[in-house]
Design an enzyme around this catalytic site. Structure first.
Site, PDB file in Angstrom:
ATOM      1  N   HIS A  34       0.878  -1.176   0.000  1.00  0.00           N
ATOM      2  CA  HIS A  34       0.000   0.000   0.000  1.00  0.00           C
ATOM      3  C   HIS A  34       0.912   1.222   0.000  1.00  0.00           C
ATOM      4  O   HIS A  34       2.142   1.091   0.005  1.00  0.00           O
ATOM      5  CB  HIS A  34      -0.950  -0.039   1.197  1.00  0.00           C
ATOM      6  CG  HIS A  34      -0.269  -0.263   2.514  1.00  0.00           C
ATOM      7  ND1 HIS A  34       0.612   0.641   3.068  1.00  0.00           N
ATOM      8  CD2 HIS A  34      -0.295  -1.314   3.369  1.00  0.00           C
ATOM      9  CE1 HIS A  34       1.068   0.180   4.212  1.00  0.00           C
ATOM     10  NE2 HIS A  34       0.545  -1.023   4.412  1.00  0.00           N
ATOM     11  N   HIS A  37       4.056   1.293   2.283  1.00  0.00           N
ATOM     12  CA  HIS A  37       5.246   0.584   1.787  1.00  0.00           C
ATOM     13  C   HIS A  37       5.936   1.399   0.690  1.00  0.00           C
ATOM     14  O   HIS A  37       7.164   1.510   0.664  1.00  0.00           O
ATOM     15  CB  HIS A  37       4.850  -0.766   1.164  1.00  0.00           C
ATOM     16  CG  HIS A  37       4.261  -1.756   2.126  1.00  0.00           C
ATOM     17  ND1 HIS A  37       2.944  -2.160   2.048  1.00  0.00           N
ATOM     18  CD2 HIS A  37       4.799  -2.427   3.171  1.00  0.00           C
ATOM     19  CE1 HIS A  37       2.709  -3.059   2.996  1.00  0.00           C
ATOM     20  NE2 HIS A  37       3.811  -3.233   3.692  1.00  0.00           N
TER      21      HIS A  37
HETATM   22  P1  AMP Z   1       4.802  -5.033   6.726  1.00  0.00           P
HETATM   23  O1  AMP Z   1       4.740  -5.456   5.298  1.00  0.00           O
HETATM   24  O2  AMP Z   1       3.468  -4.797   7.354  1.00  0.00           O
HETATM   25  O3  AMP Z   1       5.718  -5.893   7.557  1.00  0.00           O
HETATM   26  O4  AMP Z   1       5.469  -3.597   6.731  1.00  0.00           O
HETATM   27  C1  AMP Z   1       6.702  -3.361   6.092  1.00  0.00           C
HETATM   28  C2  AMP Z   1       7.211  -2.003   6.488  1.00  0.00           C
HETATM   29  O5  AMP Z   1       6.256  -1.017   6.100  1.00  0.00           O
HETATM   30  C3  AMP Z   1       7.416  -1.852   8.003  1.00  0.00           C
HETATM   31  O6  AMP Z   1       8.607  -1.112   8.235  1.00  0.00           O
HETATM   32  C4  AMP Z   1       6.198  -1.095   8.414  1.00  0.00           C
HETATM   33  O7  AMP Z   1       6.394  -0.320   9.588  1.00  0.00           O
HETATM   34  C5  AMP Z   1       5.976  -0.198   7.213  1.00  0.00           C
HETATM   35  N1  AMP Z   1       4.599   0.280   7.169  1.00  0.00           N
HETATM   36  C6  AMP Z   1       3.465  -0.456   7.190  1.00  0.00           C
HETATM   37  N2  AMP Z   1       2.377   0.354   7.172  1.00  0.00           N
HETATM   38  C7  AMP Z   1       2.840   1.622   7.145  1.00  0.00           C
HETATM   39  C8  AMP Z   1       2.225   2.896   7.125  1.00  0.00           C
HETATM   40  N3  AMP Z   1       0.900   3.045   7.130  1.00  0.00           N
HETATM   41  N4  AMP Z   1       3.017   3.991   7.108  1.00  0.00           N
HETATM   42  C9  AMP Z   1       4.366   3.871   7.108  1.00  0.00           C
HETATM   43  N5  AMP Z   1       5.006   2.690   7.128  1.00  0.00           N
HETATM   44  C10 AMP Z   1       4.265   1.587   7.159  1.00  0.00           C
END
Ligand code: AMP
Length: 287
Positions: A34, A37
């Site tokens: 999204h 990312h």
């Molecule tokens: P994930 O795929 O959920 O493990 O997230 C991968 C990276 O994206 C991690 O460093 C999360 O903290 C970051 N992330 C996920 N959602 C958001 C968001 N809404 N805003 C900023 N970073 C995000």
């Protein structure tokens, strides 16, 4: 954009970049991209010559009753989004490559950082995160890595681990990216039905409420917590996992709000979707 599946090939690619004098920026993810990312990817592209994104739904950070099997996946869509965000390599290893038979080493970060907040309701979660991120750092060998402040405790754990183990990777925190109505973006938002989506707004609205109350003079976290709990529970189907006021560096609970206080929230919707959010209560004093 290249897709690399083997850890050996990934490391070989990185070595070539270093020999060519290029710096590497890294964004670890579990995919189903999204805007949150993509913002991290673009940030990495501003800070480094080459951007590597890992896409790996890491089984060791999921508890036995959590959503590992159901976690949303769409590799083709992710590939297109990453290409448009300036990514040079997607590293998407198979689970067997990351955890071959006999793998038996775990990285654990001290309990002051990992026992409370999400660590309390997700035992073993941060050991899974620390282990996979240290493995990914060793495979990708980046100069810097970008993590979202959305996972605020994870960022603190990774900073601690990187420093303690001399991993030599610069850790960059990126602000939370939100939907227009304030909901923090998350791959897990896709689980929400229409009415549940309304209840999901309780988190960002509770953050706003805490800011207003604190700005108007209420600094006692006990009072703030009670007011926020009532507010969150007034939304349909919500249960509170935690409402915690913590110091941004130590993650320890505080009794009085100051500039370093982060309000961290975890709320379950219909006992099905667990959402987190966080933010400073006064100003914004992030590192
Ligand atoms: P994930 O795929 O959920 O493990 O997230 C991968 C990276 O994206 C991690 O460093 C999360 O903290 C970051 N992330 C996920 N959602 C958001 C968001 N809404 N805003 C900023 N970073 C995000």
């Amino acid at each position: 954009m290249k897709i690399i599946r083997s850890p050996q090939e990934m490391t070989a690619w990185s070595r070539q970049q270093v020999l060519a004098g290029k710096t590497i920026g890294f964004v670890p993810t579990m995919g189903f991209f999204h805007e949150g990312h993509l913002a991290l990817m673009r940030r990495a592209g501003k800070l480094a010559d080459q951007v590597v994104v890992s896409l790996f739904v890491n089984p060791t950070q999921f508890g036995p009753t959590e959503d590992l099997a159901a976690y949303p996946r769409d590799f083709e869509r992710d590939q297109g989004l990453a290409t448009n965000s300036g990514v040079n390599v997607i590293f998407a290893p198979e689970t067997e490559e990351m955890y071959p038979q006999g793998a038996n080493t775990t990285v654990t970060v001290g309990e002051e950082l990992t026992n409370q907040l999400c660590g309390a309701s997700r035992p073993g979660h941060f050991a899974g995160v620390a282990t996979v991120v240290s493995k990914l750092f060793n495979i990708v060998r980046p100069d810097l890595a970008v993590f979202g402040e959305k996972d605020f405790q994870q960022l603190a754990v990774i900073r601690r681990m990187t420093q303690d183990l001399n991993l030599g990777v610069k850790i960059i925190g990126h602000p939370i990216i939100r939907e227009e109505d304030g909901l923090a973006m998350s791959s897990r938002n896709t689980y929400l039905q229409v009415e549940e989506r309304e209840s999901a707004l309780s988190l960002s609205q509770a953050l706003a409420m805490a800011r207003t109350m604190a700005t108007n003079g209420e600094r006692k976290t006990e009072q703030l917590r009670a007011a926020l709990e009532g507010f969150i529970l007034s939304f349909s189907g919500t249960t509170v996992d935690y409402i915690s006021f913590v110091d941004q560096f130590t993650l320890q609970q505080v009794e009085t709000v100051d500039e370093n206080t982060v309000l961290a929230l975890a709320v379950k919707i219909n006992n099905k979707v667990r959402l987190i959010d966080n933010g400073f209560v006064l100003g914004d004093a992030r590192e």
